[in-house]
Design a protein around this motif. Structure first.
Motif, PDB file in Angstrom:
ATOM      1  N   ASP A 195     -21.076 -55.874   2.017  1.00 20.64           N
ATOM      2  CA  ASP A 195     -21.164 -57.066   3.046  1.00 20.64           C
ATOM      3  C   ASP A 195     -21.977 -56.795   4.048  1.00 20.64           C
ATOM      4  O   ASP A 195     -22.809 -57.583   4.729  1.00 20.64           O
ATOM      5  N   SER A 202     -24.755 -60.036  -5.648  1.00 17.86           N
ATOM      6  CA  SER A 202     -24.050 -60.637  -6.208  1.00 17.86           C
ATOM      7  C   SER A 202     -23.561 -60.059  -7.787  1.00 17.86           C
ATOM      8  O   SER A 202     -24.307 -59.349  -8.241  1.00 17.86           O
ATOM      9  N   LEU A 213     -19.995 -62.377  -3.917  1.00 16.92           N
ATOM     10  CA  LEU A 213     -21.001 -62.390  -3.236  1.00 16.92           C
ATOM     11  C   LEU A 213     -20.923 -61.970  -2.204  1.00 16.92           C
ATOM     12  O   LEU A 213     -19.755 -61.820  -1.331  1.00 16.92           O
ATOM     13  N   ASN A 215     -22.026 -60.988   2.214  1.00 17.03           N
ATOM     14  CA  ASN A 215     -22.334 -61.688   3.153  1.00 17.03           C
ATOM     15  C   ASN A 215     -23.703 -62.287   3.351  1.00 17.03           C
ATOM     16  O   ASN A 215     -23.869 -63.487   3.555  1.00 17.03           O
ATOM     17  N   LYS A 218     -24.130 -65.185   0.993  1.00 15.91           N
ATOM     18  CA  LYS A 218     -23.301 -66.339   1.471  1.00 15.91           C
ATOM     19  C   LYS A 218     -24.040 -67.184   2.722  1.00 15.91           C
ATOM     20  O   LYS A 218     -24.172 -68.212   2.730  1.00 15.91           O
ATOM     21  N   PRO A 222     -24.680 -71.004   1.640  1.00 12.18           N
ATOM     22  CA  PRO A 222     -23.216 -71.253   2.179  1.00 12.18           C
ATOM     23  C   PRO A 222     -22.571 -72.354   1.298  1.00 12.18           C
ATOM     24  O   PRO A 222     -21.536 -72.303   1.881  1.00 12.18           O
ATOM     25  N   ASP A 225     -18.743 -71.464  -3.436  1.00 17.43           N
ATOM     26  CA  ASP A 225     -17.598 -70.835  -3.234  1.00 17.43           C
ATOM     27  C   ASP A 225     -17.361 -69.915  -4.316  1.00 17.43           C
ATOM     28  O   ASP A 225     -17.299 -70.135  -5.622  1.00 17.43           O
ATOM     29  N   GLU A 226     -17.520 -68.775  -4.042  1.00 14.91           N
ATOM     30  CA  GLU A 226     -17.326 -67.505  -5.084  1.00 14.91           C
ATOM     31  C   GLU A 226     -15.983 -67.673  -5.815  1.00 14.91           C
ATOM     32  O   GLU A 226     -16.051 -67.177  -7.189  1.00 14.91           O
TER      33      GLU A 226
END
Length: 725
Positions: A195, A202, A213, A215, A218, A222, A225-226
């Protein structure tokens, strides 16, 4: 999106690889190590504590030009007589590994160097140097590239760590029951690393679903949704793709279990983003691919910078090639590294014959060479100390020499210079012709017999010939360059506009001071009395004309002056003589008029006398002679009558000739006929008198009418003759 680059890694885990030294002979190991060294795309050398080279790889030998083993490193590598001031041997021999960069003073190229200590079997230390040429990288990417290189290096280290940790992680899953707490701690640790790393990471399943994923990913995506286990090619693309991206390195890794790399163009809502994606396999103990790890780096700005550099280079290359002047780029050692088409045309050589093969000194005339070499050296020390543009003589392939203006500037941040050459041969020849023409005109003006001088547009004297020196007593050096009406003082004793100034700027106040003036379109002629001129009592005749350049602009004026004092005196004497002659002429005219009146009366009297005599003879004498001739005479009497007629004819012939002269040169016979017609004789009478036929008389009548101009006119011939006599 488009695939721009792909790299493959090796299949298998670390546990499956053969450890060094196991099952390999020393010779094989040495060959393998040498192959590894030879495959290194840079330079390698090893030196001792006392700077002696112990080993050089083939690439370094090729660069140096010889194998310098046993020699001092600073002499072999940098051609120095002393230890390099930047040398880091002291740090390395303390056991430190040193990463550093340097720009070589030998070839001015940048190198990345890794120096590490080597522990020899005999207990001594040596320094190993791994050197890579990074000049192109430095030029195109600058500091950004260094940062990216360092980041990629860290990513590779972290990727390797993560791969190793992932394998351990998978092993721990199998042993979850006995190491569940350790796994949780490890997972938390690895999640923290993933992160907080500066690149996107990923985890992708074999069916291309997003499992995890970090940070950074993400932040870039954004809306993903993993936990939803979305398919990556739908989630990462905007708009979504329904099929696997053909360039996808992860899809290839999931198929063959190897490391793959791609640089992609990913559609995004605000444009296209460029990502460098490195995919690595996640393997179980059996070597089966259970997932793929994507290491993603956003290189959009880097690619844009590269494209900007490429566009800039293309733009300036186009300008370089299409400029109208011959242009070359010169290295510090005076070698020509690049020329444009115009230089090729002017030099007579092809690009292949010039670029990297010839020095600019080969194209310069030997008389200009030393000065230009000095400029070349000084420009790289202090650019402001040498002129930027100067004239030289350029020599082409055929030895033909032309005059050119050379403009030279250093390329910022380099030791190179760019030089453009403009052919000014025609201009120089024209200037020489102008100078020759100027000298010729100056000579012409100087040797003109009339006093002549020239002023420029500001009224300063620029020519003062010998004749005006003699006239004024002022030599040319004392007058040339003088303004403020200095040229008027010798003539008027004061500063004032004179004829040459009035030709430039008319002024009726001063024009009225001349005896006479006559102005043309560009010429002003005038005569004036000059009491101040040496000798005094002098009359001068001047002709001033405006001077123009080729564009028609007024650039000055010229005046020629002639001393007309003697002419004026002669004109005055002539005027007085003409007045005297005019009086005498009037007197003579009066006398002539009186004489003409007397002569006219005399002529009239003479004509009247002739007419009267002729008429009386013809009326009073001739008829009787005719009667006498027709009477019966003896031969002797007839002879006397014939003699009488002849004598009468001789007496009257001067009067008859006068008649013929006044009347169109009548022939003697026509005069006789005309005289008898005037007396009233008929053609028959005339025929009898003259002893000819009547037809002959009629013939003479017609000729008389023709010569008198009354042929075919209703005019009586006798009346006309009476009015004409």
């Amino acid at each position: 999106m488009a695939k721009t680059e792909t790299k493959k890694g090796k299949k298998g885990s670390v546990d499956d690889r053969q450890r060094p030294g196991e099952g390999v002979s020393l010779a094989g190991l040495e060959a393998r190590l040498r192959a590894m060294i030879d495959s290194f795309d840079g330079f390698i050398y090893i030196c001792s504590r006392d700077y002696r080279i112990e080993y050089m790889n083939e690439r370094l030998i090729a660069r140096t030009g010889r194998d310098g083993t046993g020699e001092l490193c600073y002499r072999v590598l940098h051609e120095r007589d002393e230890i390099c001031p930047w040398c880091i041997n002291e740090r390395v021999f303390k056991g430190e590994t040193v990463h550093w960069e340097i720009q070589s003073p030998k070839d001015r190229r940048w190198y990345s160097i890794v120096n590490t200590p080597i522990f020899n079997p005999d207990g001594t230390l040596s320094k190993q140097a791994l050197i890579r040429d990074i000049t192109d990288t430095k030029r195109t990417e600058g500091d950004l590239k260094h940062a990216l290189d360092r980041l990629e290096h860290e990513v590779e280290i972290r990727t390797a760590e993560l791969q190793m940790k992932n394998r351990q992680f998978m092993e721990e899953i199998a042993e979850r029951k006995r190491a569940e707490q350790a796994f949780a701690a490890s997972e938390e640790r690895y999640r923290s690393v993933i992160d907080n790393v500066g690149i996107g990471i990923s985890l992708i399943s074999p069916d291309m679903k997003i499992l995890a994923l970090n940070n950074q990913m993400k932040k870039w995506f954004p809306d993903i949704d993993e936990t939803a286990k979305l398919v990556c090619h739908r989630a990462f693309n905007d708009p979504p793709r329904e099929e696997i991206c053909p360039w996808c390195p992860t899809a290839m890794t999931l198929q063959d279990g190897q490391v793959h790399e791609s640089v992609t163009e990913t559609p995004s809502g605000d444009g296209v983003r460029n990502f460098r994606v490195v995919s690595s396999p996640v393997l179980d103990k059996g070597g089966r691919v259970t997932a793929a790890i994507e290491m993603v780096d956003d290189i959009t700005e880097h690619r844009r910078a590269q494209q900007a550099v490429a566009d800039s280079e293309a733009r300036y290359r186009t300008i370089f090639e299409t400029t109208g002047t011959a242009t070359m780029i010169v290295e510090e050692d005076m070698t020509i590294s690049m020329v444009n088409a115009e230089f090729v045309k002017e030099s007579g050589f092809s690009k292949a014959e010039i670029e990297g093969r010839r020095r600019w000194t080969e194209f310069i005339h030997e008389d200009d060479l030393e000065q230009m070499k000095a400029y070349h050296v000084r420009r790289r020390i202090d650019p402001e100390s040498v002129p930027r543009s100067y004239e030289v003589r350029f020599r082409d392939r055929g030895g033909r020499t032309r005059s050119v203006t050379m403009t030279v500037s250093l390329i910022p941040g380099t030791r190179k210079s760019v030089a453009s050459l403009m052919d000014i041969t025609v201009r120089k020849q024209a200037e020489e012709r102008i100078r020759e023409s100027g000298r010729f005109l100056a000579d012409v003006i100087n040797f003109l017999p009339d006093a002549t001088f020239v002023i420029d547009g500001d009224g300063k004297v620029i020519a003062w010939n010998r004749a005006i020196e003699e006239m004024t007593g002022i030599p040319a050096p004392e007058m040339i360059g003088k303004g403020n009406y200095e040229h008027a003082i010798p003539f008027y004793g004061e500063r004032r506009p004179i004829l040459i100034d009035l030709a430039l700027k008319p002024d009726r106040r001063y024009e009225g001071t001349y005896v006479s003036t006559e102005r043309g379109e560009t010429v002003l002629i005038g005569e004036a009395y000059m009491p101040a001129l040496k000798g005094g009592d002098v009359y001068l005749h001047g002709t001033a004309s405006v001077l123009r350049d080729s564009a028609g602009n007024v650039i000055g004026a010229i005046e020629s002056i002639r001393d007309i004092t003697e002419r004026r005196r002669m004109e005055e004497a002539l005027r007085r003589r003409e007045e005297d002659l005019e009086v005498k002429s009037r007197n003579l005219e009066e006398m002539n008029t009186a004489l003409r009146v007397l002569l006219k009366h005399r002529e009239e009297d003479k004509s009247e006398l002739e007419e009267r005599l002729l008429s009386n003879v013809k009326k009073l004498v001739v008829p009787y002679v005719e009667k006498l001739r027709k009477s019966r005479l003896t031969d002797e009497q007839a002879s006397y009558v014939e003699i009488l007629e002849d004598h009468l004819q001789d007496i009257l012939s001067p009067f008859l000739r006068n008649l013929g002269t006044r009347h169109l040169n009548l022939t003697p016979k026509e005069i006789q006929v005309a005289s008898l017609i005037r007396e009233g004789k008929t053609s028959k009478d005339i025929a009898e008198v003259l002893g000819v036929s009547a037809r002959a008389v009629d013939f003479h009548r017609d000729n008389i009418r023709i010569k008198l101009g009354i042929k075919n006119k209703k005019a009586n011939l006798r009346s006309y003759l009476l009015s004409s006599f």
